[in-house]
Each structure stands twice: as C-alpha cells, then as structure tokens.
Design a protein around this motif. Structure first.
Motif, PDB file in Angstrom:
ATOM      1  N   ARG A  56       0.839  -1.205   0.000  1.00  0.00           N
ATOM      2  CA  ARG A  56       0.000   0.000   0.000  1.00  0.00           C
ATOM      3  C   ARG A  56       0.868   1.247   0.000  1.00  0.00           C
ATOM      4  NH1 ARG A  56      -2.825  -1.615   5.200  1.00  0.00           N
ATOM      5  NH2 ARG A  56      -1.426  -3.343   5.127  1.00  0.00           N
ATOM      6  N   LYS A  57       0.225   2.350  -0.414  1.00  0.00           N
ATOM      7  CA  LYS A  57       0.890   3.660  -0.401  1.00  0.00           C
ATOM      8  C   LYS A  57       2.273   3.562  -1.046  1.00  0.00           C
ATOM      9  CE  LYS A  57       0.568   7.967   0.926  1.00  0.00           C
ATOM     10  NZ  LYS A  57      -0.272   8.859   0.218  1.00  0.00           N
ATOM     11  N   THR A  85      -2.905   4.571  -3.179  1.00  0.00           N
ATOM     12  CA  THR A  85      -3.285   3.318  -3.830  1.00  0.00           C
ATOM     13  C   THR A  85      -2.737   2.130  -3.041  1.00  0.00           C
ATOM     14  OG1 THR A  85      -1.325   3.430  -5.230  1.00  0.00           O
ATOM     15  CG2 THR A  85      -3.359   4.306  -6.156  1.00  0.00           C
ATOM     16  N   VAL A 131      -7.733   2.180  -5.614  1.00  0.00           N
ATOM     17  CA  VAL A 131      -7.498   3.592  -5.293  1.00  0.00           C
ATOM     18  C   VAL A 131      -8.428   3.972  -4.147  1.00  0.00           C
ATOM     19  CG1 VAL A 131      -9.011   4.324  -7.204  1.00  0.00           C
ATOM     20  CG2 VAL A 131      -7.434   5.961  -6.205  1.00  0.00           C
ATOM     21  N   ASP A 138      -7.743   9.536  -2.254  1.00  0.00           N
ATOM     22  CA  ASP A 138      -6.872   9.939  -3.370  1.00  0.00           C
ATOM     23  C   ASP A 138      -7.535  11.076  -4.160  1.00  0.00           C
ATOM     24  OD1 ASP A 138      -4.403   8.682  -5.072  1.00  0.00           O
ATOM     25  OD2 ASP A 138      -5.885   9.657  -6.352  1.00  0.00           O
ATOM     26  N   GLY A 197      -5.392  14.048   1.185  1.00  0.00           N
ATOM     27  CA  GLY A 197      -5.075  14.227   2.603  1.00  0.00           C
ATOM     28  C   GLY A 197      -5.894  13.238   3.416  1.00  0.00           C
ATOM     29  N   ARG A 207      -8.930   4.281   7.301  1.00  0.00           N
ATOM     30  CA  ARG A 207      -7.846   4.727   6.417  1.00  0.00           C
ATOM     31  C   ARG A 207      -7.197   3.512   5.758  1.00  0.00           C
ATOM     32  NH1 ARG A 207      -5.821   7.381  10.925  1.00  0.00           N
ATOM     33  NH2 ARG A 207      -3.996   6.051  10.736  1.00  0.00           N
ATOM     34  N   ASP A 250      -4.148   2.694   5.521  1.00  0.00           N
ATOM     35  CA  ASP A 250      -3.061   2.034   6.256  1.00  0.00           C
ATOM     36  C   ASP A 250      -3.565   1.169   7.407  1.00  0.00           C
ATOM     37  OD1 ASP A 250      -3.845   4.350   7.513  1.00  0.00           O
ATOM     38  OD2 ASP A 250      -1.928   4.660   8.497  1.00  0.00           O
TER      39      ASP A 250
END
Lengths: 278, 163
Positions: free
Chosen positions: A127-128, A135, A174, A178, A201, A260, A262
């Motif tokens: 991720r990220k 993404t 996504v 994003d 953000g 989120r 994460d």
C-alpha cells in the motif's frame, strides 16, 4: 546544438523520454478504456512476488512481536477474549432468534428473500507505494473475477475505494482519499446527495450539495449508488465540517473517512448491483 | 550485464516500498526507495546509464502505483541522467555528497512530477516533498556506500579473474 544532440548521453535521454511519453499515453488510454496494458502486466508479474514476500515478512514479524510479550499481558488478553466470547455467544443467540422471527414474518407477509451479496475476499499485499497517490495492491486479479471500478470494502460495510487497474493475478485499488477519486455519496439521515472527492489528505469533500441541504456535523455519509457500480448504502465516514457558500449557492461538507488505507489488511471486492444489508 | 544488479535492486526496492511501516514516515511522506536506489546507482555511473536505469525505475514504480506511468518514467529518466552528471563534478567520498545529491534530485524529480500531476493542496505537497527529501537523503547515504562497496568488490574479482 547539433553537437550536444550527438552526445550519447543526451541522445539516450531524449529517446527514453519520448519512449516514456509514448508508454504513458498508451497506459492512460488503457486505463480509460478499462483494458489491460501489457507492459504493466509484465512488470506486475515481476514485482508482485517480491511484494508478497515482503508483506509476509512484515506480517510474520508483527505476529512474532505480538507473541513476545510478558506473561501478564497475555493472561490479561486471554481473560478479555474469554469475556468477549461469552458476550458474542449471548449476542449470537439473540440474533439467531431474531433471524428466525424475521424469516417467519417474511413468509407471513409474502416478502421475497433479499439477495445475498457476492464478494471476493482479498488481502492487501502492498500500500501507499507513492507519495502522491493513495493506492494499494490486492492479491486477486482478473482470474479471480475482479474488474475495474468495482467497490472495495472492509468489515462493517465500510467503503475504502474502487478497483483502479486489474491484471491477471493482482489488482490496484485507489482509496477514496486519493485526489483522483470521486464517487456519488449522500448524507444517510437526510438523503442529500452530492459528489465525494478525495483531497490527497486525511479528509474527503462532499460537494455539489444543494444550497439548503440538510447536513450537520456528525452525520454519517454513505454511498448513493449513482452509476450502479458502487452499491448504495456503504458507510464512508462522518461529517466534521459544513461550509455553506452564499455566493456560489452551494454547500460542501468535510468528511472524515471511517477507515484509512493504512489500517486495512483484509478487504472485499463487491460486484456491482449488490444490495447492502441495512 | 551491468544493468542486471541495479534492476534486481530496483525490483526489490519496488517490492519493499509498499510494505514500509508508517513509522518511517517523515512529515507525512515515506522515503521513495526506488528513487533512492536509482540515485545511489546513478551517482556512481555516467548520465546515459543513469537515464536508462531511471527509465526502468519509472516503469517499475509507475506500474506498481497504477497512475501516471508516463510521468513516473519521464521524471525518473531525467533524475537518473542528472544524478549521472553529478559524478564527474563532485568528489563523492564525503557522505554529504550522496545525501545532498539525494535532496536536490528528489526536489527536481518531484517538482517535475507535480508539474504533470498538480496537487490539490500546495501546502501538503511542500510538506510531503520536504519529508521525502529527508528520508531519501538518509537512505541514500547507506545505499550509495553499500552499492559502491559491492561494485568495488566485483571489479576486484573481475580483475583477479583476468590475471
């Protein structure tokens, strides 16, 4: 000028830049049409195994770190889990009773059985991957039936994002946060609907709401089901700020996502046209 | 043949990039490991090598992300080229050289990227670039000297084999 161009390094740079632009245009076209892009597919096949190995290592390290704890901490967790099991058993018994009653009433009223939701269970393997895009990559692709645009959710029917690109064995998703993401959403309480856009953000913006839209801080925002790709009623987040513009004659709401990117490990890809249990 | 190891390292960096823990984030941005490997190899090579490696780095990273593949390729190709130009002009024994090079090359790379893909929030973009610069600088110091040490050993082996 010509002498500079004759230099091998500059010539290499020019050729590679032109080639890069060509590949970029081809990739964007493939992304817009929803078809696969051969070069990306091949690169994915090369990178995925490495990403999976790193993912498994991270998971195993995390598990080992959790195991290597003092005894009193494990005993406390054990006691907490036993209490949780007892509570869930009671809750399960109540729900089973309610389900039976629901079934009896449905038969009595002649209502149709609500359709079961078809989902594909997947795991996030990376991720990220970039500073600029929110993404992630999941371990199921075209072979498992995943398609571009489908909604990606996690437990509690919480919407995370959509499938961006699919190759044979993996897919890129996504996140709603994003800046390239935009979906139809509405305020659950008042049914005021608009377009929810990511801001790169931690927050989302629900815009194109009517000027007098009934929206308050704390309201739950759900997917509106517009476009019939993302199912209606998936939980997105809560309103944290409302901005009313007299000049523009519109209302915007700042939304904090319920989850989120994460924080997720396991996700589900939902086929379009599914109904969300209320 | 000289591209094999750098590309293997780029693939490994691309695989690791998506599994970096959030704890390594600085100012909301994680270090860009693919860029770190690209800069570290290109600093010890010539501009043509840097540009070619940058092309592969962009291809890998862009394919992994799924957005703006062309921007990734072009920005990384230019960054690799510029990194390759540094070698001839700077004495690179000092650890500050790779660190400072990583900072300005990251700024150039991300500025070019943002030209093609503007961020909706400039303040966040500045903060992220700053965080990425710091992260990349730290990682580049280690990567650059590790790669140089490996290259030196390989050259010695080759020389011994010839003798």
């Amino acid at each position: 000028m010509l002498s500079i161009l004759r230099e091998k390094a500059v010539l290499t740079l020019l050729v590679l830049v032109v080639l890069g632009v060509g590949i970029g245009v081809g990739h964007d076209r493939a992304l817009d049409s929803g078809s696969s892009f051969l070069i990306s597919d091949v690169v994915s096949l090369v990178v995925r195994p490495g990403a999976s190995v790193f993912h498994m290592t991270t998971v195993a390290t995390g598990a080992a770190a959790r195991m290597a704890r003092p005894r009193h901490s494990l005993l406390k967790e054990n006691a907490d889990l036993r209490r949780e099991v007892t509570r869930l058993r009671k809750e399960n018994a109540v729900l089973a009773e309610a389900a039976q009653e629901n079934q009896r009433l449905r038969v009595a009223l002649g209502l149709k059985e609500s359709s079961r939701t078809e989902m594909i269970s997947t795991e996030v393997i990376s991720r990220k991957e970039s500073t600029w895009f929110d993404t992630a990559t999941i371990d199921k692709g075209r072979r498992a039936g995943v398609r571009k645009g489908w909604a990606v959710i996690t437990s509690g029917w919480r919407l995370i994002g959509q499938v961006l690109e699919v190759d044979a064995f993996s897919s890129r998703i996504v996140a709603l946060t994003d800046s390239n993401s935009a979906i139809g959403a509405m305020v659950q309480r008042s049914r005021s609907s608009g377009i929810l856009q990511g801001q790169a953000g931690d927050y989302l913006v629900l815009s194109y709401l009517p000027k007098d839209a009934d929206v308050k801080v704390g309201d739950v925002v759900v997917s509106s089901g517009m476009g019939q790709v993302v199912p209606k009623g998936l939980v997105i987040g809560r309103v944290v700020k409302v901005v009313r513009s007299e000049v523009m004659g519109s209302t915007k709401a700042l939304v904090r996502p319920s989850i989120r990117m994460d924080q997720i490990e396991q996700v589900f890809v939902v086929k379009p046209g599914q109904s969300v249990p209320q | 043949m000289k591209y094999v190891w750098p590309i293997v390292m780029l693939v490994a960096a691309a695989g690791l990039q998506g599994n970096l823990p959030k704890a390594v984030s600085i100012l909301g941005a994680r270090p860009d490991l693919v860029l770190v490997v690209l800069i570290s190899y290109s600093l010890a090579a010539d501009p043509a090598f840097g540009a070619t490696l940058g092309f592969f780095a962009g291809l890998l990273h862009g394919s992994l992300v799924g957005f703006s593949l062309g921007s990734f390729i072009v920005t990384r190709t230019i960054t690799g080229f510029l990194a390759g130009m540094v070698t001839a002009r700077l004495f690179s024994e000092n650890p500050l050289v790779p660190a400072l090079s990583a900072i300005w090359l990251t700024i150039v790379c991300e500025a070019l990227f943002l030209l093609a893909n503007p961020s909706p929030d400039i303040a966040i973009a500045f903060r992220k670039v700053a965080g990425e610069c710091i992260g990349n600088a730290i990682f580049t110091i280690f990567a650059f000297f590790a790669i140089r040490s490996l290259n030196t050993r390989r050259k010695i082996k080759l020389a011994n084999a010839r003798i």
